[in-house]
Design a protein around this motif. Structure first.
Motif, mmCIF file in Angstrom:
data_model
loop_
_atom_site.group_PDB
_atom_site.id
_atom_site.type_symbol
_atom_site.label_atom_id
_atom_site.label_comp_id
_atom_site.label_asym_id
_atom_site.label_seq_id
_atom_site.Cartn_x
_atom_site.Cartn_y
_atom_site.Cartn_z
ATOM 1 N N LEU A 195 10.731 36.599 99.420
ATOM 2 C CA LEU A 195 10.350 35.805 100.596
ATOM 3 C C LEU A 195 8.835 35.776 100.773
ATOM 4 O O LEU A 195 8.250 34.806 101.232
ATOM 5 C CB LEU A 195 11.017 36.379 101.856
ATOM 6 C CG LEU A 195 12.550 36.264 101.872
ATOM 7 C CD1 LEU A 195 13.116 36.916 103.132
ATOM 8 C CD2 LEU A 195 12.996 34.804 101.776
ATOM 9 N N ARG A 196 8.202 36.865 100.370
ATOM 10 C CA ARG A 196 6.746 36.937 100.479
ATOM 11 C C ARG A 196 6.086 35.984 99.478
ATOM 12 O O ARG A 196 5.100 35.331 99.776
ATOM 13 C CB ARG A 196 6.317 38.372 100.190
ATOM 14 C CG ARG A 196 4.998 38.801 100.766
ATOM 15 C CD ARG A 196 4.853 40.304 100.651
ATOM 16 N NE ARG A 196 5.072 40.767 99.293
ATOM 17 C CZ ARG A 196 4.105 41.025 98.420
ATOM 18 N NH1 ARG A 196 2.848 40.896 98.760
ATOM 19 N NH2 ARG A 196 4.382 41.428 97.213
ATOM 20 N N ALA A 197 6.671 35.929 98.271
ATOM 21 C CA ALA A 197 6.061 35.112 97.224
ATOM 22 C C ALA A 197 6.358 33.631 97.410
ATOM 23 O O ALA A 197 5.520 32.790 97.118
ATOM 24 C CB ALA A 197 6.547 35.582 95.852
ATOM 25 N N PHE A 198 7.572 33.301 97.890
ATOM 26 C CA PHE A 198 7.967 31.889 97.878
ATOM 27 C C PHE A 198 8.146 31.275 99.266
ATOM 28 O O PHE A 198 8.388 30.092 99.394
ATOM 29 C CB PHE A 198 9.233 31.716 97.038
ATOM 30 C CG PHE A 198 9.046 32.192 95.621
ATOM 31 C CD1 PHE A 198 8.139 31.546 94.782
ATOM 32 C CD2 PHE A 198 9.725 33.308 95.133
ATOM 33 C CE1 PHE A 198 7.936 31.987 93.484
ATOM 34 C CE2 PHE A 198 9.516 33.757 93.840
ATOM 35 C CZ PHE A 198 8.621 33.096 93.008
ATOM 36 N N GLU A 199 8.090 32.079 100.305
ATOM 37 C CA GLU A 199 8.130 31.564 101.676
ATOM 38 C C GLU A 199 6.933 32.151 102.416
ATOM 39 O O GLU A 199 6.351 33.140 101.982
ATOM 40 C CB GLU A 199 9.433 31.989 102.377
ATOM 41 C CG GLU A 199 10.695 31.483 101.690
ATOM 42 C CD GLU A 199 10.786 29.953 101.673
ATOM 43 O OE1 GLU A 199 10.227 29.313 102.590
ATOM 44 O OE2 GLU A 199 11.389 29.404 100.737
ATOM 45 N N ASP A 200 6.645 31.564 103.561
ATOM 46 C CA ASP A 200 5.511 32.094 104.318
ATOM 47 C C ASP A 200 5.979 33.223 105.235
ATOM 48 O O ASP A 200 5.854 33.138 106.458
ATOM 49 C CB ASP A 200 4.849 30.977 105.119
ATOM 50 C CG ASP A 200 3.555 31.463 105.773
ATOM 51 O OD1 ASP A 200 3.032 32.524 105.355
ATOM 52 O OD2 ASP A 200 3.077 30.797 106.712
#
Lengths: 422, 459, 580
Positions: B335-340
């Motif tokens: 979620l950190r890499a692909f979502e804000d």
């Protein structure tokens, strides 16, 4: 979307950490990515600035910088910048001495010689060699890297202005002969219970008791650098109280506890500055034109983009694989920056073990702005700077200048990168 | 790939070396036991710098253990095939807890944990008696899922029985499982039961679509993940698994929960490579079809993600493995890499007790040691305090062994001390067995970062 | 040391001076001393300083000569069997293969096979698939192979064991002793003049230092490539044709079997597994001076680039150093081969009385390592014949020190309290001496971690070899692993103290550093260049070994800072608590 920062530092050694601290101090949002653990764990923990120019031992490193060649990193950034970098170091790192003067100090090495250095851990301070108090060195018969009687004889042969004696003793608690230095440190850190001649006692007390009969009036006692990790000050002061003598550590080769302690302090400082850092994943690629847009960090097999405004390359030199080679040539593996080197690998070295080796100076070519240049002297990427052992043109081992160059160029790279953002 | 044109001063056939990569050779099966591979060439990368040794939590407290440098590159280099005369593996390999810190530390790309895993496998295969108590105890511990399945069938009974003092006595004296520890409670409803009751993938698709609408994503956005929940969050802490589901749905992901077995972590640590391979085959076959269809695999346990991402490809050759392995992520990392995620949390407030965070070793190995601390730094309502770099000491099944219990607690001592000094009185970690150790040493309740995210964004 | 213990049974036994501490000289010395003669052997450097210490360590099955030189091949297989028997702790029976690539001819393959049969060398054809089962890193396109009983032998250990045996039989062995002249009286050679310890005083095995005349009833010139130089001292002309060959050492064993390429003579056609390493060989180039010849880059590249055709992973594998040996080839003046590869590998006994009418000396030239014992036997026969002594050679029957009862002792490893592979390696090196060396009540830490060498073994070697750390190195393999002494040179130096004084230790330490550097220069890329930089940083940065004031002249201590002064508390107890 990518993971974003103002300044992305690639490399987590002394240069990378200093540049991250420098940029964070100047107000940038900094992220540091480091693949593996740095060579600080292999280094003595002494912070050398400039110990030799040619064969001359250097008393005042700042004065001596003028005698270095024009392209030397110190000459590129200038003496004033070096001083500012050292001031940053002094500011963020507790537990070091030497900042009271510009003059180098001579510290004993585990090989029995002395070495000019600029900053030294407080744990090594009492061993300073321009101090005429007599010295007792203590070695452990299970620790093959340090032979105290030999080191003492060697110090005397080197003309040290004090009498030195050495003794080898068993470390209390009958440690196995292949115990790691971290085990010795842990026993002292935790003051573990040990059995000595059938009696239970604590590790520090037992150690002092073993040394005491050999003290014979020596005013200071040196041990190999295993006197604790987290609680090193307490370990030292307990021993000093019990012995009634000053206690110090002789810095050792790898694995080095003083190096580990320094690394811990720098990361703690970086955390306090609110910077982000992550360890364990390599930069495997980058997307770039004239400037770098983002790098790709491999998260245990999966590629994740990291973008930033400014980038700093601080991956180290040959030791840390920031510079790599094969039979055909020498490369910088992350951004593929140009590394000047002779085409014939038999010109990379000389015949004597301590001759003036070309390979010791391998690294990227930069100007005063620390931006790597290609073979025609053009800037490789407008937003990339390099710092520390990744830089070429100096031989840190012969000069005893490794830490100083990392601090000075790291400081300058972080400062210049942040200036670009503003 | 980089678009730069390379300068031409160097021989063009020269391929730039990837930074600190491991070995370019393919290890081959060579030793008499045909499951063991020749890792001697892995010793080519070792420079003796001993950085690995400085990271070994076992060697620091137990001088009987000679450290990873000996255990890995030195032992392998000294080894040889020898007609008729086996080069035996030193029995100290069984004292390694498989925390894999050395692997993460090595500046030179020595495949340390692979060397340890192979050596341990060979030791168990050729030198450990298959009739010994230790062997069967290790197999029992390594195959936790089998016991857990039984346990959750009758959770209340199992919880009572397992921590009954007579049973603990038998465990200690007959099996060599320490009676110092309390067995974790089994949940009255497993995660999979909850998931099925909730409507499975169909319900998840509904939830995801609602979120996409909220976020302004297209309804058919390519956001699909397959959840590898592992044994522990299924049988013991379904609240972690539920948090994973809700968080991912919040960001618009459809979730499927495929058939799965143990990731193999406890089996690697006990040298039970055949058991691990059997389960790995099921896991890979079950996830590889989904990966082909564009799913990413998500783990909430850092040891599970470690096993699938690193240990599988190092030790096994299974069809589809590489794809599964390179598409596997830890949940928060994803979620950190692909979502804000960072941005959402910075805007959020949460009611949550302050947390003493321990980074599990296997999370460190994936570069995640700072993730929770830095992520929640900007989140209002909770303070997260890192309790230091030490290993918790339990290392999965290691701390359950009667003869390792003391070492395990000595390793954990530093963490316990830091927890004691830290303000918060609730713990936080991604690893189920670390959380057992944290609870055992401090008495605190231990939470998972996914629960914090859930509390901040959803509840 | 060095005192003669002449047998008491004979009133006057002939005294033989043997020049050369390589396999030939030491084999002769052992043989003669076992027959009761009084022997003094002198060697200019360490034992094996010359060609013997610079070979690939192949224990020939004879297969390599089975087509071109069947007489040599037959001798090889005979001696191969003898050495397995008397020197089991120096020999590893790896087995060998002659592998055929698709481009190598079937005709030669068949010749090799029938040659082996003709020479009584056990040989069998195996398929490519079977060969790869045995050696999985072999190239996929190897057609087939002939398996032969090649082995690996440690030349250092073998020569040291022979020297120990000779000493047990009363021989005097002087290393670091250079022959400065032959003593000639009335046209007859009556002894040698030597200079002891040419370099570093005390650091000599045997007599301390200075010049000595050693009178002898007969002199044996077993100096290999240096035979001509010795001959010159008495005006004798001995045309040795030295030919150099490179050997490249890999960090690990890529193969556990000796791999030969099955084709007629050629360079870069053999890989020998040797202890922890594999050795690639070799080239064959005639040189002018056996002590001074170019060591060239192309030779190393040639090893890797050619042998990777047999074992592809060699391309990327780490080499740790390369070294060159000089074959002391000899051919009678009337043959006149142009190509050194055509010169016979057979040896020649030159009786200077018959050949040059100069009495008192015999020279031995040519030959090969595997048959060193057989050569020694023939020369000893020749010499005792001169003195009319009737004696029998026993060198083929009496095991060398370390090789008696070896198999039994191997079971006792655990007793030494060492980790399994370290105990294993130590016992393999020490053979039946393991018990006396490794059983100690003192802590016995590992000094060289690459090769698994403990303090007890190092100290044992020092007690035999004196303060020359290179002599300890060849006895123990300490500093011969992947870090090439980076992490153990100072540890080895530490073990010399206090038996040897600080100045001697420092000198010997520097010699070892330089010796380790010499061979590494030929491996400086990739991992070994990284290692070299780490070693340099450790030695120069951390130890300041390069600018040691004890060696490089004094440093002005008073000019440097003496510490923060008032900042310094008398005791450091006042410092704040630790931690953050």
């Amino acid at each position: 979307m990518a993971i974003e920062s103002d300044v992305l530092v690639v490399g987590g050694g002394l240069a990378g950490l200093t540049s991250a601290l420098s940029a964070a101090q100047a107000g940038a949002h900094v992220r540091l990515v480091s693949y593996k653990q740095s060579s600080m764990r292999q280094a003595s923990g002494l912070v050398d600035l400039l110990g030799y120019v040619g064969d001359d031992a250097v008393v005042d490193p700042y004065d001596a910088m003028d005698r270095l060649h024009d392209e030397h990193p110190y000459r590129l950034v200038g003496t004033q910048t070096v001083k500012e970098g050292m001031a940053l170091f002094d500011d963020v790192v507790d537990g070091y001495s030497g900042s009271h003067t510009d003059t180098n100090a001579l510290l004993p090495t585990h090989g029995g010689t002395v070495k000019p250095t600029a900053r030294y851990p407080r744990s090594a301070m009492e061993g300073i060699a321009s101090d005429n108090r007599d010295m007792l060195l203590v070695g452990f018969d299970t620790l093959v890297d340090f032979d105290a009687p030999l080191a003492a004889a060697h110090l005397e042969a080197a003309g040290a202005p004090f009498a030195a004696d050495g003794v080898q003793i068993p470390f209390p608690g009958d440690v196995r002969p292949d115990a790691k230095v971290t085990h010795y440190a842990k026993m002292l850190d935790q003051d573990s219970e040990v059995a000595v001649s059938g009696r239970k006692t604590s590790a520090r007390e037992a150690l002092a008791e073993r040394v005491e009969p050999h003290l014979e009036g020596h005013e200071r006692v040196g041990f190999p650098a295993i006197l604790g990790d987290d609680n090193t000050t307490t370990v030292r002061s307990t021993l000093a109280d019990a012995l009634g003598a000053a206690v110090f550590e002789v810095p050792m080769g790898p694995p080095s506890l003083p190096g580990l302690r320094l690394e811990d302090r720098l990361y703690t400082a970086l955390d306090e500055y609110g910077a982000s850092f992550e360890m364990g994943n390599p930069v495997i690629d980058h997307e770039s034109g004239d400037a770098i847009d983002h790098v790709v960090v491999e998260h245990t097999g999966a590629p994740v983009p990291y973008s930033a405004d400014q980038f700093i390359l601080a991956t180290g030199g040959l030791v840390s694989k920031g510079v790599t080679s094969n039979r055909a040539g020498v490369r910088e593996p992350v951004f593929d920056c140009h590394i000047p080197h002779p085409g014939d690998r038999y010109d990379w070295f000389e015949d004597g073990v301590f001759d003036d080796h070309e390979f010791a100076r391998f690294g990227v070519d930069v100007g005063p702005d620390l931006r790597p240049r290609d073979s025609s002297g053009e800037i490789e990427f407008s937003n990339l700077r390099a710092a520390g052992a990744t830089l070429g043109g100096y031989d840190f081992a012969a000069e005893k200048s490794g830490s100083g160059v990392s601090i000075a160029t790291g400081y300058e790279a972080g400062r210049l990168a942040t200036e670009e953002i503003a | 790939m980089s678009e730069r044109v390379e300068d031409s001063t160097v021989d063009e056939s020269f391929e730039p070396t990837q930074p600190n990569t491991g070995e370019s050779y393919e290890p081959v099966q060579v030793f008499p036991d045909d499951q063991t591979m020749d890792l001697r060439p892995g010793a080519d990368s070792c420079t003796k710098c001993s950085t690995c040794d400085t990271n070994c939590p076992v060697a620091a407290v137990d001088d009987e253990f000679p450290g990873p440098k000996f255990q890995g590159p030195e032992q392998w280099r000294l080894k040889q095939t020898d007609e008729g005369e086996e080069y035996t593996i030193d029995d100290s390999v069984m004292d390694c807890s498989n925390c894999m810190r050395c692997d993460d530390a090595c500046p030179s790309g020595v495949p340390l944990s692979q060397m340890h895993n192979e050596a341990r496998g060979e030791y168990v295969e050729t030198e450990m008696s298959k009739f010994s108590r230790t062997y069967w105890r290790n197999r029992l511990l390594a195959n936790y899922r089998t016991s857990a399945k039984v346990g959750t069938a009758v959770p209340r009974l199992a919880n009572a029985v397992l921590n009954n003092s007579a049973v603990q006595w038998i465990n200690e004296t007959v099996l060599g499982i320490t009676s110092e520890r309390e067995f974790p409670d089994f949940a009255t409803q497993t995660f999979r039961e909850w998931w099925a009751d909730r409507g499975g993938a169909a319900a998840s698709r509904e939830n995801a679509r609602e979120s996409r609408e909220r976020m302004g994503d297209p309804a058919d956005a390519d956001k699909q993940v397959a959840y590898f929940h592992g044994c522990y969050s299924n049988y013991n802490t379904p609240e972690v698994a539920k948090a994973m589901v809700r968080n991912f749905e919040y960001f618009g992901y459809e979730i499927v929960v495929p058939e799965q077995r143990c990731s193999g972590t406890p089996m690697f640590a006990n040298g039970m490579l055949s058991d691990a391979r059997r389960d790995a085959e099921v896991n890979v076959s079950s996830f590889s079809d989904l990966v082909d269809q564009g799913y990413d695999a998500i783990c909430s346990c850092t040891s599970c993600s470690m096993a699938i991402r690193q240990e599988y490809p190092e030790l096994f050759d299974i069809d589809g493995l590489d794809d599964v392995s390179t598409h596997t992520y830890e949940a928060v990392e994803y979620l950190r890499a692909f979502e804000d995620l960072e941005g959402e949390l910075a805007d959020a407030t949460v009611e949550f007790p302050d947390l003493a965070y321990h980074a599990p070793c296997h999370g460190r190995n994936q570069g995640l040691e700072r993730q929770a601390v830095e992520l929640f730094r900007e989140l209002d309502g909770v303070e997260v305090e890192d309790v230091g770099k030490s290993c918790s000491g339990i290392s999965g099944t290691y701390g359950w062994k009667a003869e390792k219990y003391e070492t395990s607690m000595k390793i954990g001592e530093e963490m316990f001390e830091h927890m004691d000094h830290a303000e918060p009185e609730t713990g936080l970690t991604e690893c189920p067995t670390c959380s057992m150790q944290m609870e055992h040493g401090s008495g605190y309740e231990i939470r998972h970062p996914l629960e914090v995210v859930e509390a901040a964004l959803i509840e | 040391m060095g005192a003669k213990s002449v047998g008491t049974q004979m009133a006057s036994v002939p005294h033989i001076a043997v020049i050369g501490g390589g396999s030939t000289g030491i084999g002769i010395a052992r043989d003669l001393s076992m027959r009761g003669l009084d022997v003094t052997l002198v060697e200019q450097g360490n034992l094996t300083h010359g060609t013997t210490g610079r070979m690939h360590g192949l224990l020939h099955s004879g297969g390599r000569y089975a087509v071109s030189d069947q007489a040599s091949a037959t001798e090889c297989i005979e001696e191969n069997r003898v050495l397995r028997d008397i020197a089991s702790h120096c020999v590893e029976m790896t087995g060998g293969m002659f592998v055929k690539r698709p481009e190598d001819t079937e005709e030669y393959f068949q010749k090799k096979l029938s040659g082996c049969e003709a020479c009584n060398i056990p040989a069998a054809v195996i398929s490519g698939e079977r060969a790869r089962e045995r050696e999985p890193y072999l190239a996929k396109d190897i057609d087939k192979a002939i398996s032969v009983p090649d082995g690996a032998v440690d030349p250092f250990r073998l020569v040291v064991a022979n020297a120990a045996s000779a000493q047990q039989h009363g021989a005097r062995i002087e290393t670091h002793t250079e022959v400065t002249d032959l003593l000639v009286e009335d046209g007859e050679i009556v002894g040698i003049e030597v200079e002891h310890g040419a370099k570093s005083g005390e650091r000599v095995h045997g007599v301390q230092s200075g010049r000595e005349e050693i009178r002898a009833d007969h002199v044996v010139n077993a100096t290999g490539a240096w035979a001509g130089r010795i001959g010159n001292m008495a005006g004798l002309d001995i045309e040795v044709r030295p030919s150099k060959g490179v050997m490249t050492i890999m960090n690990v064993r890529q193969v556990d079997t000796v791999i030969n390429r099955c084709k007629p003579k050629g360079d870069a056609d053999i890989i020998v597994p040797h202890e922890t390493t594999a050795i690639l060989g070799t080239t064959d180039e005639e040189v002018e001076d056996p002590a001074d010849y170019p060591e060239e880059e192309w030779e190393v590249d040639h090893m890797i680039d050619t042998l990777k055709e047999l074992v592809p992973m060699l391309e990327e594998a780490r080499t740790i150093r390369s070294f060159w040996g000089v074959r002391p080839l000899y051919e009678p003046p009337d043959v006149g081969s142009d190509d050194p590869t055509d010169i016979t590998r057979d040896y020649f006994l030159l009786d200077h009385e018959e050949r040059d009418s100069v009495q008192g000396m015999t020279s031995i030239v040519g030959g090969k390592f595997t048959t060193y014992r057989m050569m020694g036997e023939e020369i000893a026969d020749h010499i005792v014949g001169k003195f009319g002594i009737d004696s029998e050679c026993r060198t083929a029957d009496v095991p060398l020190p370390g090789s008696d009862d070896f198999s039994v002792l191997r079971d006792y490893m655990d007793e030494f309290g060492l980790r399994s592979p370290i105990g294993r390696r130590s016992v393999e090196r020490l053979g039946s001496r393991a018990d006396e060396v490794l059983k100690t009540d003192e802590p016995n830490p590992v000094v060289c971690a690459c090769e698994g060498v403990t303090r007890a073994e190092v100290r044992d070697a020092i007690s035999q070899a004196g303060p020359d750390l290179n002599a300890t190195r060849i006895r123990t393999r300490a500093s011969m692993g992947n870090c090439q002494g980076g992490f153990c040179c100072h540890r080895l130096a530490n073990e010399l103290h206090p038996e040897h004084d600080e100045a001697t230790v420092r000198d010997s330490w520097d010699d070892l550093l330089q010796e380790r550097w010499k061979g590494q220069r030929h491996a400086l890329w990739g991992q070994q260049l990284q290692q070299a930089m780490i070693n340099y940083a450790l030695h120069a940065t951390t130890q300041n070994r390069d600018q040691d004031p004890a060696t490089h002249g004094s440093i002005d201590f008073a000019a440097f800072d003496s510490g923060p002064g008032t900042e310094r508390p008398s005791k450091i107890a006042t410092e704040a608590a630790d931690g953050d």
